[in-house]
Design an enzyme around this catalytic site. Structure first.
Site, PDB file in Angstrom:
ATOM      1  N   ASN A   1     -37.304  95.612  87.975  1.00  0.00           N
ATOM      2  CA  ASN A   1     -37.659  93.840  88.027  1.00  0.00           C
ATOM      3  C   ASN A   1     -37.324  93.641  89.637  1.00  0.00           C
ATOM      4  O   ASN A   1     -36.397  93.400  90.132  1.00  0.00           O
ATOM      5  CB  ASN A   1     -36.644  93.299  87.291  1.00  0.00           C
ATOM      6  CG  ASN A   1     -36.875  91.758  87.095  1.00  0.00           C
ATOM      7  OD1 ASN A   1     -37.826  91.214  88.105  1.00  0.00           O
ATOM      8  ND2 ASN A   1     -36.186  91.124  86.363  1.00  0.00           N
TER       9      ASN A   1
ATOM     10  N   ARG B   1     -41.870  94.666  85.777  1.00  0.00           N
ATOM     11  CA  ARG B   1     -42.019  93.203  85.182  1.00  0.00           C
ATOM     12  C   ARG B   1     -42.847  92.432  86.283  1.00  0.00           C
ATOM     13  O   ARG B   1     -42.590  92.519  87.405  1.00  0.00           O
ATOM     14  CB  ARG B   1     -40.554  92.623  85.082  1.00  0.00           C
ATOM     15  CG  ARG B   1     -40.669  91.135  84.790  1.00  0.00           C
ATOM     16  CD  ARG B   1     -39.445  90.277  85.016  1.00  0.00           C
ATOM     17  NE  ARG B   1     -39.497  88.769  84.677  1.00  0.00           N
ATOM     18  CZ  ARG B   1     -39.012  87.772  85.177  1.00  0.00           C
ATOM     19  NH1 ARG B   1     -38.390  88.118  86.284  1.00  0.00           N
ATOM     20  NH2 ARG B   1     -39.097  86.569  84.857  1.00  0.00           N
TER      21      ARG B   1
ATOM     22  N   HIS C   1     -40.935  83.962  79.953  1.00  0.00           N
ATOM     23  CA  HIS C   1     -39.864  84.632  79.069  1.00  0.00           C
ATOM     24  C   HIS C   1     -40.606  85.657  77.958  1.00  0.00           C
ATOM     25  O   HIS C   1     -39.968  85.863  76.935  1.00  0.00           O
ATOM     26  CB  HIS C   1     -39.218  83.808  78.453  1.00  0.00           C
ATOM     27  CG  HIS C   1     -38.286  83.023  79.373  1.00  0.00           C
ATOM     28  ND1 HIS C   1     -37.825  81.671  79.303  1.00  0.00           N
ATOM     29  CD2 HIS C   1     -37.597  83.564  80.703  1.00  0.00           C
ATOM     30  CE1 HIS C   1     -37.160  81.547  80.313  1.00  0.00           C
ATOM     31  NE2 HIS C   1     -36.876  82.510  81.224  1.00  0.00           N
TER      32      HIS C   1
ATOM     33  N   ARG D   1     -33.776  72.910  85.909  1.00  0.00           N
ATOM     34  CA  ARG D   1     -35.274  72.442  86.097  1.00  0.00           C
ATOM     35  C   ARG D   1     -35.167  71.044  84.867  1.00  0.00           C
ATOM     36  O   ARG D   1     -34.344  71.346  83.964  1.00  0.00           O
ATOM     37  CB  ARG D   1     -36.183  73.388  85.416  1.00  0.00           C
ATOM     38  CG  ARG D   1     -36.318  74.553  86.493  1.00  0.00           C
ATOM     39  CD  ARG D   1     -37.240  75.570  85.769  1.00  0.00           C
ATOM     40  NE  ARG D   1     -37.456  76.723  86.585  1.00  0.00           N
ATOM     41  CZ  ARG D   1     -37.435  77.944  86.104  1.00  0.00           C
ATOM     42  NH1 ARG D   1     -37.297  78.104  84.791  1.00  0.00           N
ATOM     43  NH2 ARG D   1     -37.236  79.170  86.658  1.00  0.00           N
TER      44      ARG D   1
ATOM     45  N   GLU E   1     -34.873  92.409  77.325  1.00  0.00           N
ATOM     46  CA  GLU E   1     -36.334  92.690  78.014  1.00  0.00           C
ATOM     47  C   GLU E   1     -36.407  93.865  78.686  1.00  0.00           C
ATOM     48  O   GLU E   1     -37.948  94.244  78.675  1.00  0.00           O
ATOM     49  CB  GLU E   1     -36.342  91.373  79.156  1.00  0.00           C
ATOM     50  CG  GLU E   1     -36.282  89.986  78.621  1.00  0.00           C
ATOM     51  CD  GLU E   1     -36.140  88.972  79.660  1.00  0.00           C
ATOM     52  OE1 GLU E   1     -37.048  88.341  80.127  1.00  0.00           O
ATOM     53  OE2 GLU E   1     -34.937  88.641  79.964  1.00  0.00           O
TER      54      GLU E   1
END
Length: 423
Positions: free
Chosen positions: A25, A108, A197, A258, A401
Site C-alpha cells: 500500500n 492497492r 473502501h 471530511r 483489507e
C-alpha cells in the site's frame, strides 16, 4: 511403409508451489506492507448467539511493517529506497523478495474508474491506463503508481496485481451510480459515483454473511466502515448495489475531517461571499470539516471523553455523526428490502459501543436492535452484538483489507497460471 511415430507427449508445465503474496500500500510518504501465506485457510473463532462459530479466512499473516517519512530529512530518499528497505526487512526474516514461494505482489490502487472493475495483472498498458485516472484521485493514484513501478523493477519476473478500491462498487446499477447532471458532460469528465473502501466492504460483507451461517449469495448486508474516513454500502447477495462515497471520498457520512454530504451550492457561496479559492474550499471540506470542524477533535475516543465532561461541542459533533449514519442505515434498508446483517467495521465501528448503540437507536420497528451486554464486550474477533432472537443481526467484523487484496491477487494468479497450462 513405415508407420508414423506417435507425437511425443507434451510435458505439462510444473505447477507452482508459490503460495505467498506481498501486499503493498504505497502512499505519498509511506509504504505499508504485509506478507501473507495463502496455501491454506486460517480459522478464526467468532461468536454466534453465545456459541463459537469458526469462519475460515483465506490465509495467514507472515510479516508486516511500514516505512514512513519518505522524502523527508529523517526518512528514506524515495519509494525505491523504501521498497529496498522492505526487501531487506523481509530478507532478514528469511522471507526475501527472491523467495521461490512468492507468488505475486498485490498493489492497492485507490481509483480504477470505469476501466478497472476486477483485480488486474499489471502490464505497461495497465500502468498507462491507471496514470490516465490520476485526475480522479490526484492524492492517491500517483503514489500507488510509483509503488507499482518500483516493485516491477525489483522483481520484473513476478506477477504483479492491481486491486482497486473502487472495483467492488462497480456493480452499482446506473440508477445508483449516476448523478442527475447533463449526461454528455458527465460522460466526458467521468462524473459519476465510484465509491471507495471497496476491499474492506468486500471482505466484511462476506465475513458477516458467514458469521450468521449464510453464503454471500444468500445474504443482504449493510456494511458500515467507520474510520477517520467513513463509508456505508448496501450489498445484496454479495454484490454492491449502493454506497455512500461518490466521485471522491468526500461524499456520504460525516468523517474525521471530511464533511460528507452537503449542498453543492455551499461551494459557490464560499467562492462568491467569502472570496475563497477552489483550493481553499477543497482544504476546508476535506481537511477541516467533519468531526474536527464541529468540535476541534477527530478522535472519537477524545470526543467521548469530552462528552462525559458535559462538553456541548463534542456532544453536537457526536449527534451529527450518528444522525447521518442512522439516515444511511434507514435508506439502505429501503434499498435492500430485506436486511440480514448490519456489520460495523474499522477503527470507530469496531471499538465504539456508543456509536453502534446511538446509530441504531430507535430502529426497533425495522427489526434492528442492540444487546447492551454484548455491545459492551470488546475483542478482536467478529461477533454479534444483537439479541439472539433479533430479526436483523448486528455484528462487529474486524476488517482485513490486506487479506482481501492478497486473496484477489492470489486467485487471479492461480487462475491465470491454470489457463496458461490448459492452453
Amino acid at each position: 511403409m513405415t508407420a508414423p511415430r506417435p507425437a511425443p507427449k507434451e510435458t505439462p508445465a510444473p505447477v507452482s508451489t508459490a503460495s505467498r503474496v506481498l501486499v503493498l500500500n504505497s502512499g505519498s510518504s509511506s509504504v505499508k506492507y504485509q506478507l501473507l501465506e495463502m496455501a491454506g485457510p486460517s480459522p478464526t473463532t467468532t461468536l454466534d448467539g453465545g456459541a463459537a462459530r469458526r469462519i475460515d479466512t483465506d490465509g495467514s499473516r507472515t510479516a508486516s511493517g511500514i516505512v514512513e517519512r519518505i522524502g523527508e530529512s529523517d526518512g528514506v530518499a524515495d519509494h525505491a529506497a523504501a521498497l529496498r528497505q522492505v526487501a531487506e526487512e523481509l530478507a532478514a526474516r528469511g522471507l526475501g523478495l527472491d523467495s521461490p514461494q512468492l507468488a505475486a505482489v498485490g498493489h492497492r490502487v485507490v481509483h480504477g474508474g470505469t476501466r478497472f472493475t476486477e483485480p488486474t495483472l499489471i502490464t505497461d498498458e495497465v500502468v498507462a491506463e491507471i496514470e490516465k485516472l490520476v485526475p480522479l484521485a490526484p492524492l492517491h493514484n500517483p503514489a500507488n503508481i510509483t509503488g507499482i513501478k518500483v516493485a516491477r523493477a525489483l522483481r520484473p519476473d513476478l506477477p504483479q496485481v492491481a486491486v482497486f478500491d473502487t472495483a467492488f462498487h462497480s456493480t452499482m446499477p446506473e440508477a445508483a451510480a449516476r448523478y442527475a447532471v447533463d449526461v454528455a458532460t458527465a460522460d466526458r469528465y467521468g462524473i459519476r459515483r465510484y465509491g471507495f473502501h471497496g476491499t474492506s466492504h468486500a471482505y466484511v460483507s462476506r465475513a458477516a454473511a458467514a458469521l450468521v451461517g449464510k453464503e454471500p449469495a444468500e445474504a443482504n448486508v449493510i456494511v458500515l466502515h467507520l474510520g477517520n474516513g467513513a463509508s456505508a454500502s448496501a450489498v445484496r447477495g454479495g454484490v454492491c448495489v449502493d454506497t455512500s462515497m461518490g466521485l471522491t471520498p468526500l461524499e456520504g457520512l460525516v468523517m474525521g475531517t471530511r464533511s460528507g454530504d452537503l449542498d453543492p451550492a455551499v461551494v459557490f457561496h464560499l467562492a462568491r461571499v467569502a472570496g475563497m479559492a477552489t483550493e481553499d474550499i477543497d482544504g476546508l471540506l476535506n481537511k477541516r470539516s467533519g468531526l474536527l470542524g464541529l468540535c476541534g477533535d477527530n478522535d472519537m475516543r477524545e470526543i467521548g471523553r469530552r462528552m462525559a465532561e458535559g462538553d456541548e461541542a463534542a456532544q453536537l459533533a457526536f449527534d451529527v455523526y450518528v444522525h447521518r449514519l442512522r439516515k444511511y442505515v434507514g435508506a439502505y434498508c429501503a434499498v435492500l428490502g430485506r436486511v440480514d446483517v448490519i456489520a460495523f467495521t474499522a477503527g470507530v465501528g469496531e471499538n465504539s459501543a456508543a456509536v453502534r448503540e446511538a446509530a441504531l437507536r430507535g430502529l426497533e420497528p425495522l427489526g434492528i436492535e442492540i444487546d447492551a451486554v454484548r455491545n459492551a464486550v470488546r475483542g478482536s474477533a467478529a461477533r454479534l452484538v444483537s439479541p439472539p432472537a433479533g430479526r436483523v443481526a448486528v455484528a462487529v467484523v474486524p476488517t482485513d483489507e490486506e487479506m482481501e487484496i492478497a486473496r484477489q491477487a492470489y486467485s487471479l494468479v492461480r487462475t491465470s497460471s491454470h489457463s496458461v497450462r490448459e492452453g
